[in-house]
Design an enzyme around this catalytic site. Structure first.
Site, PDB file in Angstrom:
ATOM      1  N   HIS A  69      49.630  31.534  49.308  1.00  0.00           N
ATOM      2  CA  HIS A  69      50.804  32.282  48.843  1.00  0.00           C
ATOM      3  C   HIS A  69      51.056  32.027  47.357  1.00  0.00           C
ATOM      4  O   HIS A  69      51.576  32.885  46.654  1.00  0.00           O
ATOM      5  CB  HIS A  69      52.029  31.928  49.684  1.00  0.00           C
ATOM      6  CG  HIS A  69      52.003  32.597  51.020  1.00  0.00           C
ATOM      7  ND1 HIS A  69      51.788  31.923  52.183  1.00  0.00           N
ATOM      8  CD2 HIS A  69      52.113  33.903  51.346  1.00  0.00           C
ATOM      9  CE1 HIS A  69      51.773  32.784  53.187  1.00  0.00           C
ATOM     10  NE2 HIS A  69      51.969  33.993  52.712  1.00  0.00           N
ATOM     11  N   ARG A 211      59.073  43.921  54.574  1.00  0.00           N
ATOM     12  CA  ARG A 211      58.614  42.997  55.608  1.00  0.00           C
ATOM     13  C   ARG A 211      59.745  42.030  55.924  1.00  0.00           C
ATOM     14  O   ARG A 211      60.295  41.405  55.004  1.00  0.00           O
ATOM     15  CB  ARG A 211      57.387  42.229  55.110  1.00  0.00           C
ATOM     16  CG  ARG A 211      56.854  41.263  56.153  1.00  0.00           C
ATOM     17  CD  ARG A 211      55.591  40.608  55.702  1.00  0.00           C
ATOM     18  NE  ARG A 211      55.833  39.582  54.711  1.00  0.00           N
ATOM     19  CZ  ARG A 211      54.876  38.911  54.082  1.00  0.00           C
ATOM     20  NH1 ARG A 211      53.607  39.190  54.325  1.00  0.00           N
ATOM     21  NH2 ARG A 211      55.164  37.982  53.205  1.00  0.00           N
ATOM     22  N   GLU A 306      47.620  40.722  61.343  1.00  0.00           N
ATOM     23  CA  GLU A 306      47.092  39.548  60.631  1.00  0.00           C
ATOM     24  C   GLU A 306      46.725  38.421  61.579  1.00  0.00           C
ATOM     25  O   GLU A 306      46.133  37.431  61.180  1.00  0.00           O
ATOM     26  CB  GLU A 306      48.062  39.082  59.543  1.00  0.00           C
ATOM     27  CG  GLU A 306      49.501  38.970  59.952  1.00  0.00           C
ATOM     28  CD  GLU A 306      50.436  38.688  58.767  1.00  0.00           C
ATOM     29  OE1 GLU A 306      49.972  38.480  57.641  1.00  0.00           O
ATOM     30  OE2 GLU A 306      51.655  38.672  58.999  1.00  0.00           O
ATOM     31  N   ASN A 329      44.882  38.417  53.953  1.00  0.00           N
ATOM     32  CA  ASN A 329      44.858  36.965  53.701  1.00  0.00           C
ATOM     33  C   ASN A 329      44.925  36.194  55.009  1.00  0.00           C
ATOM     34  O   ASN A 329      44.124  35.303  55.271  1.00  0.00           O
ATOM     35  CB  ASN A 329      46.054  36.544  52.846  1.00  0.00           C
ATOM     36  CG  ASN A 329      46.059  37.187  51.487  1.00  0.00           C
ATOM     37  OD1 ASN A 329      45.012  37.394  50.901  1.00  0.00           O
ATOM     38  ND2 ASN A 329      47.237  37.520  50.993  1.00  0.00           N
ATOM     39  N   ASP A 330      45.915  36.536  55.810  1.00  0.00           N
ATOM     40  CA  ASP A 330      46.061  35.788  57.060  1.00  0.00           C
ATOM     41  C   ASP A 330      44.985  36.150  58.068  1.00  0.00           C
ATOM     42  O   ASP A 330      44.497  35.285  58.805  1.00  0.00           O
ATOM     43  CB  ASP A 330      47.454  36.012  57.663  1.00  0.00           C
ATOM     44  CG  ASP A 330      48.466  35.080  57.026  1.00  0.00           C
ATOM     45  OD1 ASP A 330      48.171  33.873  56.930  1.00  0.00           O
ATOM     46  OD2 ASP A 330      49.529  35.547  56.606  1.00  0.00           O
ATOM     47  N   ARG A 340      44.405  28.618  54.431  1.00  0.00           N
ATOM     48  CA  ARG A 340      44.533  29.232  53.109  1.00  0.00           C
ATOM     49  C   ARG A 340      44.795  28.208  52.017  1.00  0.00           C
ATOM     50  O   ARG A 340      44.591  28.496  50.846  1.00  0.00           O
ATOM     51  CB  ARG A 340      45.714  30.228  53.113  1.00  0.00           C
ATOM     52  CG  ARG A 340      45.477  31.428  53.941  1.00  0.00           C
ATOM     53  CD  ARG A 340      46.755  32.245  54.161  1.00  0.00           C
ATOM     54  NE  ARG A 340      47.275  32.858  52.964  1.00  0.00           N
ATOM     55  CZ  ARG A 340      48.225  33.782  52.959  1.00  0.00           C
ATOM     56  NH1 ARG A 340      48.733  34.202  54.107  1.00  0.00           N
ATOM     57  NH2 ARG A 340      48.670  34.299  51.848  1.00  0.00           N
ATOM     58  N   CYS A 377      46.955  45.164  52.893  1.00  0.00           N
ATOM     59  CA  CYS A 377      47.520  44.442  51.755  1.00  0.00           C
ATOM     60  C   CYS A 377      46.866  43.064  51.689  1.00  0.00           C
ATOM     61  O   CYS A 377      45.931  42.786  52.426  1.00  0.00           O
ATOM     62  CB  CYS A 377      49.042  44.343  51.876  1.00  0.00           C
ATOM     63  SG  CYS A 377      49.639  43.749  53.460  1.00  0.00           S
TER      64      CYS A 377
HETATM   65  C1  PEP Z   1      48.503  38.778  54.158  1.00  0.00           C
HETATM   66  O1  PEP Z   1      48.538  37.899  55.007  1.00  0.00           O
HETATM   67  O2  PEP Z   1      47.468  39.333  53.769  1.00  0.00           O
HETATM   68  C2  PEP Z   1      49.754  39.231  53.520  1.00  0.00           C
HETATM   69  C3  PEP Z   1      49.817  40.290  52.748  1.00  0.00           C
HETATM   70  O3  PEP Z   1      50.845  38.485  53.687  1.00  0.00           O
HETATM   71  P1  PEP Z   1      51.063  37.051  53.017  1.00  0.00           P
HETATM   72  O4  PEP Z   1      49.964  36.803  52.027  1.00  0.00           O
HETATM   73  O5  PEP Z   1      52.405  37.122  52.403  1.00  0.00           O
HETATM   74  O6  PEP Z   1      50.985  36.146  54.199  1.00  0.00           O
HETATM   75 MG    MG Z   2      50.390  37.285  55.904  1.00  0.00          MG
END
Ligand code: PEP
Ligand code: MG
Length: 446
Positions: A69, A211, A306, A329-330, A340, A377
């Site tokens: 993050h 979100r 995710e 990402n998740d 992460r 995303c």
């Molecule tokens: C993700 O997990 O890709 C996402 C956009 O949310 P975050 O990075 O805030 O967990």
């Molecule tokens: Mg996420």
């Protein structure tokens, strides 16, 4: 860029793209005159959101991970960043002139003479290339190659840039970031309402996908006194926490959102970290109850895909949701079982791993068959190569940080039908960042 003659190079992992030349400084060092590259053991997302952008030209951390993050916040702010560079960077003398290469994941330290000249010239070239790309993106409009671009940002003050960004709207408003490190009470409906109302006023007709609070993992909120968890990324995070504390977390936020919708704001609401259909239907029932009491209009409700369980059982979700957004990402972290934030795994986190690509392909195929729109995303969406792979796998909209839009726009403009077929094939058969980067870069002439 030619190797430098005298500089020492520290190898980390790319965090946020960009190239800057400046002296280094640790936070404990005396404040310098001008802009500097911050070096630190690690930074929390809260630390990062609070950085003074007038002074911090970029940062390099000894620890950290590329999809953390902290890096997402750096992306959003447009600060070049390198992570997991090792503790050697902490021994650099304050004021040492360095070049931070966010694309290559490198910190070149101790520039002088010709090295300094070359690094500064490269910085100017990059700035000029970015400026030209920005102009081209703005002129061409927000759907290059038929893929709708929306944006994500970190500071409410960035919203005013939307109109000049080349994006159609806000595709991810990560609401917890509005509260991290600030005085405002995250359980206070009035604080939520002010934030969303002001944003809706700033962006006018543009749509905002909000979100709901994604607290937990590496985004703790001390004021909530949550119990410490051994493995917080696998713990009570996102919708799991919201459904356990509807009265002080979910309902005040939903009330604030529906009040803004009742006032004319164009909103969509999406829930993070959803694992089961029952979690979504429970959250949707609460939302409907709140909406009906306020007599607000309906707004589309969706989930972030995710958690692998959600992705693999997405056929069970499509009858219930209005839209899906893949959180790359998740999804990567959970599919690869690699945290992460663990610097020892920073080089193993591969968001273009064939398993991630196949999962994305499965979600888009299933969603399209049911007529449900699916966007993506996360860090992958904001990279030119990643955006080309996601579009080739059938994603119809990408949520990209403001500074990344020009380069993503350029990649998608070059992605014609044949290129999509070729990239899709490589993504689903071989995959992997090195292979796909080489393939997509050559194919699109990036
Ligand atoms: C993700 O997990 O890709 C996402 C956009 O949310 P975050 O990075 O805030 O967990
Ligand atoms: Mg996420």
């Amino acid at each position: 860029m030619r190797p430098f003659a005298n500089a020492e190079t520290y190898r980390g992992v790319p965090g946020t793209r960009g190239w800057v030349v400046a002296p280094v400084r640790r936070l404990s060092d005396p404040a310098p005159q001008g802009r500097y590259i911050l070096v630190a053991q690690d930074l929390t997302p809260t630390d990062t959101a609070a950085l003074d952008l007038a002074l911090v030209a970029g940062f390099c951390t000894a620890d950290g991970g590329p999809t953390s993050h902290t890096v997402q916040v750096a992306h959003g702010l447009g600060i070049p960043a390198v992570v997991a560079a090792g503790t050697g960077i902490l021994t650099l003398r304050p004021g040492t002139l360095c070049a931070l290469d966010g694309d290559g994941g490198l910190l070149h330290a101790g520039l002088d003479g010709q090295d300094l000249q070359a690094a500064t010239a490269h910085e100017r070239e990059q700035d000029e290339r970015d400026r030209l790309r920005r102009e081209a993106a703005l002129a061409a409009g927000p759907a290059p190659g038929g893929v709708t671009l929306s944006t994500t940002f970190v500071k409410p003050s960035q919203a005013a840039q939307l109109a000049h960004s080349g994006a159609s709207g806000i595709g991810l408003l990560a609401t917890e970031l509005l509260f991290l490190g600030r005085e405002a009470d995250i359980t206070d409906e009035a604080a939520h309402h002010r934030a969303y109302r002001d944003l809706a006023q700033t962006v006018g007709e543009a749509e905002i996908t909000v979100r709901t609070l994604d607290i937990g993992g590496d985004k703790p909120v001390p004021a909530l006194n949550l119990p410490k968890e051994d493995n917080s990324f696998l713990g009570v995070r996102g919708i799991r926490l919201a459904l356990r504390r509807p009265d002080d977390l979910l309902i005040p936020q939903l009330r604030a959102l529906y009040r803004v919708a009742a006032g004319g704001g164009r909103l969509r609401i999406m829930f993070p970290m959803v694992t089961t259909v029952e979690e979504f239907t429970r959250a949707a029932e609460i939302a409907e109850d709140v909406r009906a009491r306020i007599r607000a209009p309906r707004v589309p409700l969706g989930v972030m895909v995710e958690v692998p369980a959600c992705a693999l059982a997405v056929d069970r979700f499509v009858a219930h949701v209005d839209f899906l957004s893949i959180g790359t990402n998740d999804l990567t972290q959970y599919l690869l079982a690699a945290s992460r934030t663990n610097p020892a795994l920073a080089r193993d986190i591969d968001p273009l791993h064939v398993a991630v690509n196949r999962t994305v392909g499965h979600v888009t195929d299933t969603a399209h068959a049911a007529g449900v729109p699916v966007t993506a995303c996360g860090g992958l969406a904001a990279s030119p190569v990643g955006s080309a792979v996601l579009a080739s796998l059938g994603i119809s909209g990408l949520t990209v940080t403001l500074p990344a839009i020009p380069a993503v726009h350029e990649a998608l403009t070059r992605l014609d039908h044949d290129a999509r077929q070729a990239v899709r094939h490589e993504a689903l058969t071989t995959g992997g960042t090195p292979h796909l980067t080489e393939h997509v870069t050559a194919l699109l002439g990036l």
